[in-house]
Design an enzyme around this catalytic site. Structure first.
Site, PDB file in Angstrom:
ATOM      1  CG  HIS A   8       4.690   2.943  -4.757  1.00 37.86           C
ATOM      2  ND1 HIS A   8       3.667   2.073  -4.454  1.00 37.86           N
ATOM      3  CD2 HIS A   8       4.804   3.770  -3.679  1.00 37.86           C
ATOM      4  CE1 HIS A   8       3.198   2.348  -3.244  1.00 37.86           C
ATOM      5  NE2 HIS A   8       3.855   3.382  -2.750  1.00 37.86           N
ATOM      6  CG  ASP A  36       0.973   3.649   0.133  1.00 38.03           C
ATOM      7  OD1 ASP A  36       1.793   4.097  -0.665  1.00 38.03           O
ATOM      8  OD2 ASP A  36       1.275   2.893   1.063  1.00 38.03           O
ATOM      9  CG  HIS A  38       0.508  -0.471   4.282  1.00 40.17           C
ATOM     10  ND1 HIS A  38       1.830  -0.762   4.556  1.00 40.17           N
ATOM     11  CD2 HIS A  38       0.526   0.256   3.137  1.00 40.17           C
ATOM     12  CE1 HIS A  38       2.612  -0.245   3.612  1.00 40.17           C
ATOM     13  NE2 HIS A  38       1.837   0.389   2.748  1.00 40.17           N
ATOM     14  CG  ASP A  82       4.340  -1.629  -5.519  1.00 38.99           C
ATOM     15  OD1 ASP A  82       4.638  -0.443  -5.721  1.00 38.99           O
ATOM     16  OD2 ASP A  82       4.869  -2.316  -4.616  1.00 38.99           O
ATOM     17  CG  ASP A 118       4.920   6.599  -1.339  1.00 36.23           C
ATOM     18  OD1 ASP A 118       3.772   6.299  -0.979  1.00 36.23           O
ATOM     19  OD2 ASP A 118       5.850   5.777  -1.387  1.00 36.23           O
ATOM     20  CD  GLU A 166       7.163   2.290  -1.398  1.00 36.18           C
ATOM     21  OE1 GLU A 166       7.655   2.971  -0.482  1.00 36.18           O
ATOM     22  OE2 GLU A 166       6.126   1.596  -1.243  1.00 36.18           O
ATOM     23  CD  GLU A 167       3.515  -0.362  -0.356  1.00 36.09           C
ATOM     24  OE1 GLU A 167       4.199  -0.623   0.656  1.00 36.09           O
ATOM     25  OE2 GLU A 167       2.744   0.612  -0.427  1.00 36.09           O
TER      26      GLU A 167
END
Length: 379
Positions: free
Chosen positions: A78, A109, A347, A80, A166, A142-143
């Site tokens: 992804h 990520d 994150h 984003d 991922d 995706e997030e």
């Protein structure tokens, strides 16, 4: 044959393009320029219209070289990131880790997956190795609850099976199972009254909801099932008996029947409690993505297992507790597993990835493509 310096430089270039989820426009344009510059066919769907995000999903095709008799395989990452992901300043430290300056995430990520894809394509073109057709599917959102994948145009996906780049975990890790998730909203309505003058005439929605939560099975239900209350909203002035609250929750399970039983248990807890207090309640649930679960000898698992061993690594399968775009692709009927690519502390502003793992991920992509072609030719 991986060009280590080129790969690291490209990764650093990608993470410096702001792309917090919902704002993928700039990174999408850069990726389109890169893939097109490598001579690959590029298509887009209408995901931006459906999701409201800043770009569409990208479908990039590397044409077969040689016999072209291998099955079509795909890789997905992804574009984003989570926040804080603006103004990322990456660096390669002396211990071999890539990190940000500590004020933002790093963005490995999932830009580590993107960089690995691009390097694998360059290596295949430089070496002229024979391979079948390969698709690269780059998603938005995706997030944001897998928004892009859930809005994906299935007609553009031609692959027979594939791999999401991922997951945390060492390179060589394979998430062969991941749970489905249902998003849950619970509405509780009581009756307002003055909290000091006549509280006995009121029905506190806060009290009802709290009692209902205490009766719900939550947390780790069993090896395959979890549930959680994430938000409790409602109320106002302390001199008013609260009339309405809303709860936001989720339930996950590898087993569909267990997921349904968990949701029903939560529904019964809130409805029975509301009835006892003279309140009303409603539970709404929505399946966000389905589960998947592969046995070790499933073709999608066996192919990547062989590829991992070809790199001198030891394959390790595991059951993930989280969802990814791989769940959605499986729901679309395309067998897909998620692969560990080595990033750590995602994150958070402590996010990091070893440069060596970035190289290994690119090597793994090329090895999977080579293994896929070899398997078909041997049949």
């Amino acid at each position: 044959m991986i060009n280590r310096n080129r790969l690291i430089e490209e990764f650093m270039e990608l993470v410096q393009v702001d792309s917090e989820t919902g704002y993928e426009g700039a990174i999408s344009e850069l990726l389109k320029t890169k893939f097109s510059g490598l001579g690959l066919k590029l298509e887009e769907d209408e995901a931006a219209v459906v999701t409201g995000h800043g770009a569409n999903n990208l479908f990039v095709t590397l044409e077969a070289v040689g016999k072209g008799d291998a099955p079509v395989v795909f890789f997905t990452s992804h574009m984003d990131t989570v926040s804080p992901g603006k103004g990322i300043k990456p660096r390669l430290d002396e211990d071999g880790y890539l990190r940000s300056d500590g004020t933002t995430i790093l963005g490995s990520d999932d830009k580590a997956g993107l960089a690995a894809m691009l390097e694998a394509i360059r290596v295949l073109k430089e070496t002229g190795a024979e391979h079948g057709e390969v698709q690269f599917v780059i998603t938005v959102g995706e997030e944001s609850g897998l928004a892009g994948a859930r809005a994906l145009d299935r007609s553009k996906l031609r692959a027979e099976f594939g791999y999401a780049l991922d997951s945390n975990g060492e390179v060589g890790s394979i998430a062969t199972a991941a749970p489905s998730q249902s998003r849950i909203q619970i509405h509780v309505t009581g009756r307002s009254a003055h909290a000091g003058v006549n509280p006995e005439d009121g029905i506190s929605a806060i009290q009802v909801a709290s009692k209902a939560i205490s009766r719900m099975p939550l947390g780790r239900i069993d090896r395959e099932t979890t549930a959680n209350i994430g938000r409790f909203e409602g109320g106002g002035a302390t001199n008013v008996v609260c009339e309405y609250v809303k709860l936001l929750a989720e339930a996950r399970s590898l087993d569909k029947a267990k997921l349904e039983r968990q949701i029903q248990a939560m529904r019964e807890a809130v409805e029975k409690t509301a009835a006892e207090f003279g309140a009303t309640a409603k539970l709404e649930d929505e399946l966000i993505y389905p589960s998947y679960n592969f046995v070790p000898d499933a073709p999608v698992v066996q192919t990547v297992t062989d590829a991992i061993r070809s790199l001198g690594l030891t394959p390790r399968t595991f059951q993930s507790g989280g969802g990814s775009d791989a769940n959605v692709f499986n729901g679309l009927g395309v067998p897909t597993v998620n692969l560990g690519i080595g990033y750590e502390h995602i994150h958070t502003t402590k996010e990091q990835i070893k440069a060596d793992d970035l190289v290994l991920t690119a090597e793994l992509v090329t090895a999977i493509i080579g293994t896929t072609a070899a398997q078909r030719r041997s049949k």
